[in-house]
Design an enzyme around this catalytic site. Structure first.
Site, mmCIF file in Angstrom:
data_model
loop_
_atom_site.group_PDB
_atom_site.id
_atom_site.type_symbol
_atom_site.label_atom_id
_atom_site.label_comp_id
_atom_site.label_asym_id
_atom_site.label_seq_id
_atom_site.Cartn_x
_atom_site.Cartn_y
_atom_site.Cartn_z
ATOM 1 N N ASP A 108 0.740 -1.642 -0.393
ATOM 2 C CA ASP A 108 0.167 -0.408 -0.008
ATOM 3 C C ASP A 108 0.696 1.126 -0.691
ATOM 4 O O ASP A 108 2.416 1.080 0.232
ATOM 5 C CB ASP A 108 -1.177 -0.043 1.093
ATOM 6 C CG ASP A 108 -0.454 0.001 2.207
ATOM 7 O OD1 ASP A 108 0.408 0.971 2.992
ATOM 8 O OD2 ASP A 108 -0.056 -1.301 3.476
ATOM 9 N N GLU A 124 20.999 -22.093 -18.643
ATOM 10 C CA GLU A 124 20.720 -21.527 -17.895
ATOM 11 C C GLU A 124 21.217 -20.343 -17.561
ATOM 12 O O GLU A 124 21.019 -18.830 -17.422
ATOM 13 C CB GLU A 124 19.265 -22.289 -17.151
ATOM 14 C CG GLU A 124 18.466 -22.744 -17.243
ATOM 15 C CD GLU A 124 18.096 -23.817 -16.340
ATOM 16 O OE1 GLU A 124 16.879 -24.578 -16.312
ATOM 17 O OE2 GLU A 124 18.423 -24.316 -15.369
#
Ligand code: GLA
Length: 731
Positions: free
Chosen positions: A537, A617
């Site tokens: 928030d 990877e």
């Protein structure tokens, strides 16, 4: 000044670059809200109210002979309970023990340069050198009692943002009781509006939802003590025709990390009222004579240019005027976090191995997650015992940090300071420090209880233990977690106090400790976390520049989570990591490349055992890290555009970042479904210069072509294939 008061018409006009906000003091001293929307002049718009006798809408106090004058349908600036307005209200308060009733009338006002601040609460501030920010303070008083309400407005003219807060003062000689003290209310005369809000769950936060407002009351709220995974204290009201690119929309963002409540009432005359603030569920606050209560701040913004513009405005304002961390404009370290790599099963050797790989790949930091302290080998014990478990680790924290630093990496650490396991030394020593209702077994969650942050001793303990951890080694980052809701509300430390105050005192205590850490360790990078994104928030962003966005690390589910989060919060605040496949939350397998593309939407890192990566990877990871480092300024400072919605387009999701000077952009796209004989997938860019020439993947386009025609995405070569396309202006 962006705030004007017209003495003759008694109207206030607040101007920002894209909006006008208007109020009027009428002949009875009532403060009416007369307008918020597209820029207009200083006219007195109160004529639009068109007084009429609306049966059963009564009159307040002395107004006995005018049946057309009723608070029950007038647009009001701060709606209170008890003045014959039966719609939802912002304030319900009165003398202690009385049935609350108020009748607020205008007393005075003050206009000044600069922005007010709020003691102990997050609030926007004017950035250094930002001159176009002003404060308006309007004082109202109850018609009968010495009860005052100060309405505060911060007007950020260029930023197109208005802030609001209310301060309630008891100047009576007797105690007062607040049953509801919301930050704001605001009335729309008769627009037909949609509500956009962001619902969710743990591992699935901030999902976009848009719905028409129908008659009655719609509510978006949390009663969980945190702003919550389930709902977010940010909503948008918008015109029916509003899209990403056009249409009127109003954003309301509450700077508060605890239980909150947004209510929207669509009423008998098709008017709409929005009210928001601290949840009044269980809320009771005593105000002794001479005391005042400050409500959290709300950030309001209006634009006629659709959701993209609304988000871009909020992103800018939060970066410049809300986030205070010294890291806000700096490149955030690309990190590796050991949580999904090891969970609780690690020692220094394992961590150093991961760190070695991290250094080799070019990462900046190792974050040691949960399990390094007390007797913590699972989530049943140890929370609260903030001293390192050397037996498990095999060395001191300082030794570990030194080894990590020697590899050229920063060292960061996980903490969960608000919580305690019953199986901990802290709980055995201070069982009275937790929230627990006497005579009842406490409700459990993840085997932990919540420390009572309304207790000064607990606050002091938290400050000391955090300082001790940070000072015990070269800790340059902390991940501040919180893994349950606030429950069992009873504070033994405050027996005389109304227990209805505890939830808010908890949030104030939390902010106080975070403020302490921020001040005491000015260079520390703090990342917020609440089981992922349960406390994402705007209040939290005052203390931390980034938040772990979700415990869901699946790239494809993250597309929706990031999409929803981006409406109200800047992307640099979004913590996002590449994790292992099959994904630990949903079992999905996504190409390594795509996991990187999704995680690069925000503050980037890895959350897997790097020692298990294949050579292929590793090469991809090196490339991802290089790309992130090279383009971080765009991700952080660029304008973010949602180009497609993952809630509507099930075939692909695309987004872009455009540099403030429009010379560079990144287009990212992820295929989310495959088809035989597929149709071409075209994506239109936004925010470029139409007459400029841009180069993208070896092809030259005009800005107009990219924006009106778009680019054709390469055909997917596998499930969940993705692209990052760099676009550069060449002329
Ligand atoms: C929460 C966090 C995770 C991890 C665990 C550790 O769930 O969101 O990232 O830190 O706690 O217990």
């Amino acid at each position: 000044m962006a705030v004007k008061f017209n003495e003759e018409t008694k109207t206030f006009t607040l101007q920002t670059s894209k909006s006008t906000y208007k109020m009027k003091v009428d002949s009875y001293g009532m403060l009416l809200h007369t307008y918020y929307g597209f820029p207009t002049d200083e006219s007195d718009l109160s004529y639009l109210i068109a007084p009429d006798d609306h049966g059963f809408s009564g009159q307040v106090g002395e107004i006995i002979d005018d049946r057309t004058y009723s608070m029950d349908y007038f647009p009001l600036e701060y709606a209170v309970h008890g003045n014959s307005d039966f719609r939802i209200s912002a304030l319900r308060a009165g003398k202690k023990g009385d049935v609350p009733a108020l009748d607020l009338r205008y007393v005075s006002h003050e206009i000044r340069q600069g922005k007010y601040s709020l003691p102990g609460l997050p609030a926007l501030f004017a950035a250094p050198g930002e001159e176009d920010v002003s404060t308006l303070e309007i004082t109202l008083k109850d018609a009968y009692e010495e009860i005052y309400v100060k309405l505060l407005y911060g007007v950020f003219e260029k930023k197109n943002v208005i802030t609001r807060s209310a301060v309630i003062e008891n100047r009576m000689e007797v105690p007062m009781e607040l049953h509801r003290a919301m930050s704001m209310s605001l009335d729309y005369l008769d627009e037909e509006l949609d509500l956009v809000h962001f619902y969710g769950k743990h591992v699935g936060e901030r999902q976009f939802e848009r719905r028409p407002l129908t008659h009655g009351i719609t509510e978006i709220a949390s009663v969980r003590g945190n702003s919550s995974h389930q709902h977010n204290p940010f909503v948008i009201l918008c015109e029916k025709n509003a899209t990403e690119d056009q249409g009127g929309c109003w954003g309301y963002s509450l700077l508060y990390s605890g239980s909150f409540r947004f209510r929207v009432e669509y009423d008998q005359l098709d008017s709409t009222r929005i009210v928001c603030g601290i949840s009044d569920n269980e809320f009771v606050w005593d105000l002794a004579p001479g005391e005042s209560f400050v409500t959290p701040e709300v950030v309001l913004t209006y634009t006629s240019e659709g959701f993209s513009d609304l988000s871009a405005g909020l992103h800018r304002a939060y970066m410049d005027n809300l986030i205070r961390s010294p890291w806000k404009y700096k490149k955030r370290p690309a990190l590796v976090n050991n949580w999904e790599a090891t969970y609780f099963d690690f020692n220094a050797l394992k961590l150093v191995t991961i760190a070695n790989h991290a250094a080799d790949l070019g990462l900046d930091m190792l974050v040691l997650d949960d399990g390094w302290f007390g007797k913590r080998d699972n989530d049943k014990a140890g929370l609260g015992d903030w001293y390192v478990n050397e037996r498990k680790l095999g060395c001191s924290l300082q030794d570990l940090a030194t080894q990590i630093n020697r590899m050229g990496l920063m060292f960061g650490i996980w903490v969960e300071p608000e919580m305690v396991n019953q199986d901990s030394d802290l709980y055995r020593k201070h069982p009275e420090w937790v929230l627990e209702i006497p005579g009842r077994m406490p409700n459990q969650a993840r085997n932990q209880l919540v420390l009572d942050l309304s207790n000064r001793e607990v606050i002091a303990f938290m400050k000391e233990s955090l300082d001790a951890i940070i000072d015990s080694a070269n800790v340059e980052y902390i991940k501040w977690d919180m893994n349950r809701c606030v429950d069992n509300i009873y504070s033994t430390a405050n027996p005389g106090l109304s227990q209805g105050a505890i939830r808010h005192l908890y949030v104030l205590g939390l902010y106080e400790v975070q403020e302490h850490v921020l001040t005491r360790h000015p260079n520390l990078l703090m990342e917020g976390c609440n089981g992922g994104g349960g406390r994402f928030d705007a209040g939290m962003l005052y203390y931390v520049p980034q938040v772990w966005c979700s415990d869901n690390t699946d790239a494809i589910e993250r597309l929706r989570i990031h999409y929803g989060t981006s409406f109200g919060y800047p992307m640099s605040a979004v913590g996002a990591h590449v994790s292992a496949c099959p994904n630990h939350q949903n079992g999905r397998v996504v190409p390594f490349k795509t996991r990187g593309v999704c995680a690069m939407q925000g503050s980037f890192g890895y959350e897997l055992d790097l020692s298990k990566l294949t050579e292929e990877e590793k090469a991809e990871a090196r490339e991802q890290i290089r790309f992130y480092n090279e383009n971080y300024d765009l991700i952080q400072q660029g304008t973010y555009y949602r180009l497609t919605s993952p809630f509507e387009n099930h075939d692909y999701t695309a987004w872009s970042y455009v540099a403030p000077d429009q010379t560079r952009a990144i287009l990212a796209a992820v295929h989310t479904d495959l088809h035989g004989n597929p149709k071409p997938r075209r994506v239109k860019l936004k925010g470029l210069q139409k007459d400029a020439l841009y180069e993208a993947d070896g092809t030259v386009y005009t800005g107009a072509a990219l924006m009106q025609g778009g680019v054709v995405l390469p055909k997917p070569e596998c499930n969940y294939d993705s692209y990052l396309i760099c676009i550069r202006k060449i002329r």
